[in-house]
Motif scaffolding. Structure first.
Motif, PDB file in Angstrom:
ATOM      1  N   PRO A  50       0.823  -1.220   0.000  1.00 33.39           N
ATOM      2  CA  PRO A  50       0.000   0.000   0.000  1.00 33.39           C
ATOM      3  C   PRO A  50       0.849   1.258   0.000  1.00 33.39           C
ATOM      4  O   PRO A  50       2.000   1.269   0.456  1.00 33.39           O
ATOM      5  CB  PRO A  50      -0.806  -0.127   1.302  1.00 33.39           C
ATOM      6  CG  PRO A  50       0.025  -0.992   2.173  1.00 33.39           C
ATOM      7  CD  PRO A  50       0.730  -1.950   1.278  1.00 33.39           C
ATOM      8  N   ALA A  51       0.276   2.323  -0.519  1.00 36.86           N
ATOM      9  CA  ALA A  51       0.977   3.614  -0.545  1.00 36.86           C
ATOM     10  C   ALA A  51       1.015   4.217   0.851  1.00 36.86           C
ATOM     11  O   ALA A  51       0.146   3.976   1.695  1.00 36.86           O
ATOM     12  CB  ALA A  51       0.266   4.552  -1.512  1.00 36.86           C
ATOM     13  N   ALA A  52       2.054   5.012   1.101  1.00 37.04           N
ATOM     14  CA  ALA A  52       2.210   5.657   2.401  1.00 37.04           C
ATOM     15  C   ALA A  52       2.862   7.018   2.217  1.00 37.04           C
ATOM     16  O   ALA A  52       3.417   7.331   1.160  1.00 37.04           O
ATOM     17  CB  ALA A  52       3.053   4.784   3.327  1.00 37.04           C
ATOM     18  N   ASP A  53       2.788   7.837   3.263  1.00 34.53           N
ATOM     19  CA  ASP A  53       3.449   9.134   3.254  1.00 34.53           C
ATOM     20  C   ASP A  53       4.928   9.004   3.597  1.00 34.53           C
ATOM     21  O   ASP A  53       5.742   9.830   3.196  1.00 34.53           O
ATOM     22  CB  ASP A  53       2.787  10.077   4.270  1.00 34.53           C
ATOM     23  CG  ASP A  53       1.305  10.262   4.001  1.00 34.53           C
ATOM     24  OD1 ASP A  53       0.956  10.578   2.852  1.00 34.53           O
ATOM     25  OD2 ASP A  53       0.503  10.066   4.935  1.00 34.53           O
ATOM     26  N   ARG A  54       5.259   7.970   4.356  1.00 34.04           N
ATOM     27  CA  ARG A  54       6.641   7.758   4.762  1.00 34.04           C
ATOM     28  C   ARG A  54       6.893   6.258   4.861  1.00 34.04           C
ATOM     29  O   ARG A  54       6.021   5.495   5.281  1.00 34.04           O
ATOM     30  CB  ARG A  54       6.919   8.428   6.109  1.00 34.04           C
ATOM     31  CG  ARG A  54       8.376   8.346   6.546  1.00 34.04           C
ATOM     32  CD  ARG A  54       8.616   8.918   7.925  1.00 34.04           C
ATOM     33  NE  ARG A  54       9.984   8.681   8.338  1.00 34.04           N
ATOM     34  CZ  ARG A  54      10.399   8.713   9.602  1.00 34.04           C
ATOM     35  NH1 ARG A  54       9.556   8.986  10.578  1.00 34.04           N
ATOM     36  NH2 ARG A  54      11.673   8.472   9.903  1.00 34.04           N
ATOM     37  N   TYR A  55       8.108   5.858   4.481  1.00 34.28           N
ATOM     38  CA  TYR A  55       8.499   4.452   4.539  1.00 34.28           C
ATOM     39  C   TYR A  55       9.736   4.319   5.427  1.00 34.28           C
ATOM     40  O   TYR A  55      10.727   5.031   5.235  1.00 34.28           O
ATOM     41  CB  TYR A  55       8.829   3.916   3.135  1.00 34.28           C
ATOM     42  CG  TYR A  55       7.664   3.994   2.173  1.00 34.28           C
ATOM     43  CD1 TYR A  55       6.780   2.926   2.025  1.00 34.28           C
ATOM     44  CD2 TYR A  55       7.442   5.142   1.422  1.00 34.28           C
ATOM     45  CE1 TYR A  55       5.710   3.001   1.152  1.00 34.28           C
ATOM     46  CE2 TYR A  55       6.374   5.227   0.544  1.00 34.28           C
ATOM     47  CZ  TYR A  55       5.516   4.152   0.411  1.00 34.28           C
ATOM     48  OH  TYR A  55       4.446   4.234  -0.450  1.00 34.28           O
TER      49      TYR A  55
END
Length: 203
Positions: free
Chosen positions: A43-48
């Motif tokens: 899934p997409a995230a703002d921070r990894y």
């Protein structure tokens, strides 16, 4: 404010296949293939972010993520047991293993006790919730199963001993959403095939 902490457990490596206490072993070829196959479902995230171990670094790379290493998410320090088989340690130090499994404050291996380990992981989760700005924040974490189990213990305010009753399979997604003191849990979702929730990937 709602914080989404999405934790991905890394692929298998030779240490786990051999039931060893992981001494920071990298992924093997099969683990790399499995992670690459699951990349489309991340899934997409703002921070990894990722744990600093070779296994988590290799999984993040194979998933196509540019994840920052986070020292607070390092795996459970099992001291002189690291890299050894559980059966070997149980045979040579049965009383020590029994204490380790039954007393959260015990650290016969010379590393971290379960209590200390869970407290470290809890501090990180609390800090994420505490420093987030207003609005929804989505963070994706690649971390060892032990770390994810510790996050669940903290999020649900479970007794430390509950750690032993939680299983986290390789390459699964565990989602925590909410804020400090009030988290909801979505656990054990496989990364492949892609997962959908309300028209999007699972938060």
């Amino acid at each position: 404010m709602t914080v989404h902490v999405m934790s991905v457990s890394p692929a298998l490596n030779s240490a786990l296949r051999e039931a060893r206490f992981d001494g920071d072993a990298p992924l093997d070829a099969a683990g790399v293939r499995q992670a690459r196959d699951a990349a489309a479902a991340v899934p997409a995230a703002d921070r990894y972010v990722r744990a600093p171990s070779q296994r988590c670094a290799g999984t993040a790379d194979a998933l196509g993520l540019r994840a920052d290493p986070e020292p607070a998410l390092r795996g459970w320090d099992l001291g002189r047991w690291s890299g050894r088989r559980l059966t070997e340690v149980s045979g040579s130090e049965p009383e020590a293993v029994s204490a380790w499994l039954t007393d959260p404050s015990a650290a016969p291996h010379g590393g971290e006790s379960l209590t200390a380990f869970c407290a470290r992981v809890a501090d990180w989760l609390d800090s994420v919730a505490g420093r987030s700005d207003d609005g929804n924040v989505r963070m994706l974490v690649v971390a060892e199963p032990s770390v994810i189990r510790g996050l669940i213990v903290r999020a649900l305010a479970l007794p430390t001993e509950s750690f032993w009753r939680l299983d986290v399979a390789p390459l699964t997604l565990t989602g925590l959403s909410g804020r400090a003191g009030r988290w909801n849990l979505r656990c054990g979702q496989p990364l492949s095939p892609p997962l959908r929730h309300d028209g999007d990937r699972i938060p």
